[in-house]
Design an enzyme around this catalytic site. Structure first.
Site, PDB file in Angstrom:
ATOM      1  N   PRO A   2     -16.613  75.303   2.383  1.00 24.96           N
ATOM      2  CA  PRO A   2     -15.556  74.285   2.396  1.00 24.96           C
ATOM      3  C   PRO A   2     -14.281  74.848   3.013  1.00 24.96           C
ATOM      4  O   PRO A   2     -14.023  76.038   2.936  1.00 24.96           O
ATOM      5  CB  PRO A   2     -15.330  73.962   0.920  1.00 24.96           C
ATOM      6  CG  PRO A   2     -16.438  74.582   0.178  1.00 24.96           C
ATOM      7  CD  PRO A   2     -17.005  75.670   1.029  1.00 24.96           C
ATOM      8  N   GLU A   3     -13.511  73.970   3.604  1.00 25.11           N
ATOM      9  CA  GLU A   3     -12.242  74.375   4.184  1.00 25.11           C
ATOM     10  C   GLU A   3     -11.205  74.506   3.069  1.00 25.11           C
ATOM     11  O   GLU A   3     -11.327  73.889   2.017  1.00 25.11           O
ATOM     12  CB  GLU A   3     -11.772  73.311   5.164  1.00 25.11           C
ATOM     13  CG  GLU A   3     -12.807  72.909   6.190  1.00 25.11           C
ATOM     14  CD  GLU A   3     -12.846  73.825   7.398  1.00 25.11           C
ATOM     15  OE1 GLU A   3     -11.886  74.587   7.598  1.00 25.11           O
ATOM     16  OE2 GLU A   3     -13.849  73.798   8.124  1.00 25.11           O
ATOM     17  N   LYS A  55      -9.782  80.023  -1.161  1.00 21.01           N
ATOM     18  CA  LYS A  55     -10.842  79.093  -1.545  1.00 21.01           C
ATOM     19  C   LYS A  55     -11.221  79.237  -3.015  1.00 21.01           C
ATOM     20  O   LYS A  55     -12.260  78.759  -3.457  1.00 21.01           O
ATOM     21  CB  LYS A  55     -12.049  79.288  -0.643  1.00 21.01           C
ATOM     22  CG  LYS A  55     -11.706  78.830   0.762  1.00 21.01           C
ATOM     23  CD  LYS A  55     -12.779  79.103   1.728  1.00 21.01           C
ATOM     24  CE  LYS A  55     -12.291  78.716   3.119  1.00 21.01           C
ATOM     25  NZ  LYS A  55     -13.252  79.107   4.134  1.00 21.01           N
ATOM     26  N   ARG A 263     -22.963  81.137  11.285  1.00 25.15           N
ATOM     27  CA  ARG A 263     -22.307  79.836  11.307  1.00 25.15           C
ATOM     28  C   ARG A 263     -22.170  79.363  12.740  1.00 25.15           C
ATOM     29  O   ARG A 263     -21.942  80.155  13.643  1.00 25.15           O
ATOM     30  CB  ARG A 263     -20.930  79.941  10.639  1.00 25.15           C
ATOM     31  CG  ARG A 263     -21.050  80.069   9.149  1.00 25.15           C
ATOM     32  CD  ARG A 263     -19.743  80.419   8.511  1.00 25.15           C
ATOM     33  NE  ARG A 263     -19.353  81.779   8.803  1.00 25.15           N
ATOM     34  CZ  ARG A 263     -18.654  82.530   7.974  1.00 25.15           C
ATOM     35  NH1 ARG A 263     -18.241  82.054   6.838  1.00 25.15           N
ATOM     36  NH2 ARG A 263     -18.326  83.752   8.296  1.00 25.15           N
TER      37      ARG A 263
END
Ligand SMILES: [Zn+2]
Length: 284
Positions: A2-3, A55, A263
């Site tokens: 997640p950002e 995060k 990624r």
């Protein structure tokens, strides 16, 4: 992953819903959390605040107990009214914190621990975090110094390295490098200070814009946009658009797996061309 804006929004929404209220029920699928709950019960404690650091999501309870959770790839926090139907199956519930008005549920949260304030201040992962892109006091010079310590890393990898700068995930990474017109695979050492600062500044702007845009959702990958287009089909410049024409020049967008987690990086080979850094002097 997640950002940072997703975690930041989740923290803000949870803070608004929960802070100041007493915990009426606590459940978890983590044996270590349940042991602490048995020794130092969470029920009855006041939820003092919920915040994001990089995060990591930090839920601070009265009596010096802090719940740290990290979403990794698939975790998310949802908030429900009591009795409201969950959007995820109950078997995915990892943590539940209820007040008289709300039920906060952490689904598939892979990492969670209960810490004291002292534990938190000594926490290795939190201590190692670079400046947070969403923090109001943001030290861009510190980010530049941290980037310069990784001259051989591709800028795309450096931007995701939370020890250099905290908050960017894979979507913002690809979008930022497109907007900044920087080749994702160019090593940090080949980029000028001005280029690096531009990349960091764009990443910050993009994350902030997404925090302001979307106050309500807690789920990752929901409606992030970077193009300012009102067309819902045209929210992103390059991310997820492999093989499609670049929105600026028409060249086919490329994608490639990179880094330890393989990624995907998306980029336009025409708009994002390596440029020599020697044209600009580099500060010490
Ligand atoms: Zn292009």
């Amino acid at each position: 992953m997640p950002e940072g804006d997703t975690i930041f929004r989740a923290a803000r929404t949870l803070h608004r819903a929960l802070s100041g209220a007493a915990i009426t029920r606590f459940e978890s699928a983590f044996p270590a959390l349940n042991r602490i709950d048995q020794d130092r019960p969470l029920t009855g404690r006041i939820i003092e605040s919920v915040s994001a650091r990089g995060k990591h999501l930090l839920m601070v309870f009265s009596g010096d107990l802090i719940l740290r959770s990290h979403m990794r790839m698939n975790g998310s926090w949802h908030i429900y009214r009591p009795g409201e139907r969950w959007q995820r199956p109950a078997r995915d519930m990892r943590i539940l914190v209820a007040t008289s008005d709300f039920v906060a549920v952490g689904f598939n949260v892979p990492i969670a621990e209960l810490l004291t304030g002292r534990d938190l201040s000594r926490h290795q992962q939190l201590k190692a975090l670079g400046p947070d892109l969403l923090a109001s006091a943001f030290d861009a010079g510190d980010v530049l110094r941290r980037m310069r310590a990784h001259p051989g890393d591709a800028i795309a990898d450096a931007l995701l390295n939370q020890r250099i700068v905290a908050g960017a995930g894979n979507v913002i990474k690809s979008e930022t490098l497109f907007i900044a017109a920087v080749d994702p695979f160019q090593p940090v050492g080949a980029l000028s200070d001005a280029d690096l600062m531009r990349v960091v500044s764009v990443a910050r702007t993009q994350l902030q814009a997404n925090v302001l845009d979307r106050a309500h959702t807690l789920s990752p990958a929901f409606g992030r946009r970077t193009t300012r287009s009102l067309d819902p089909q045209a929210k992103l410049w390059v991310y997820g658009r492999g093989g499609k024409p670049c929105r600026k020049c028409g060249t086919a967008i490329q994608s490639r797996k990179t880094g330890l987690d393989a990624r995907l990086t998306y980029w336009c080979p025409r708009c994002q061309v390596s440029r020599p850094a020697d044209a600009e002097p580099r500060s010490g």
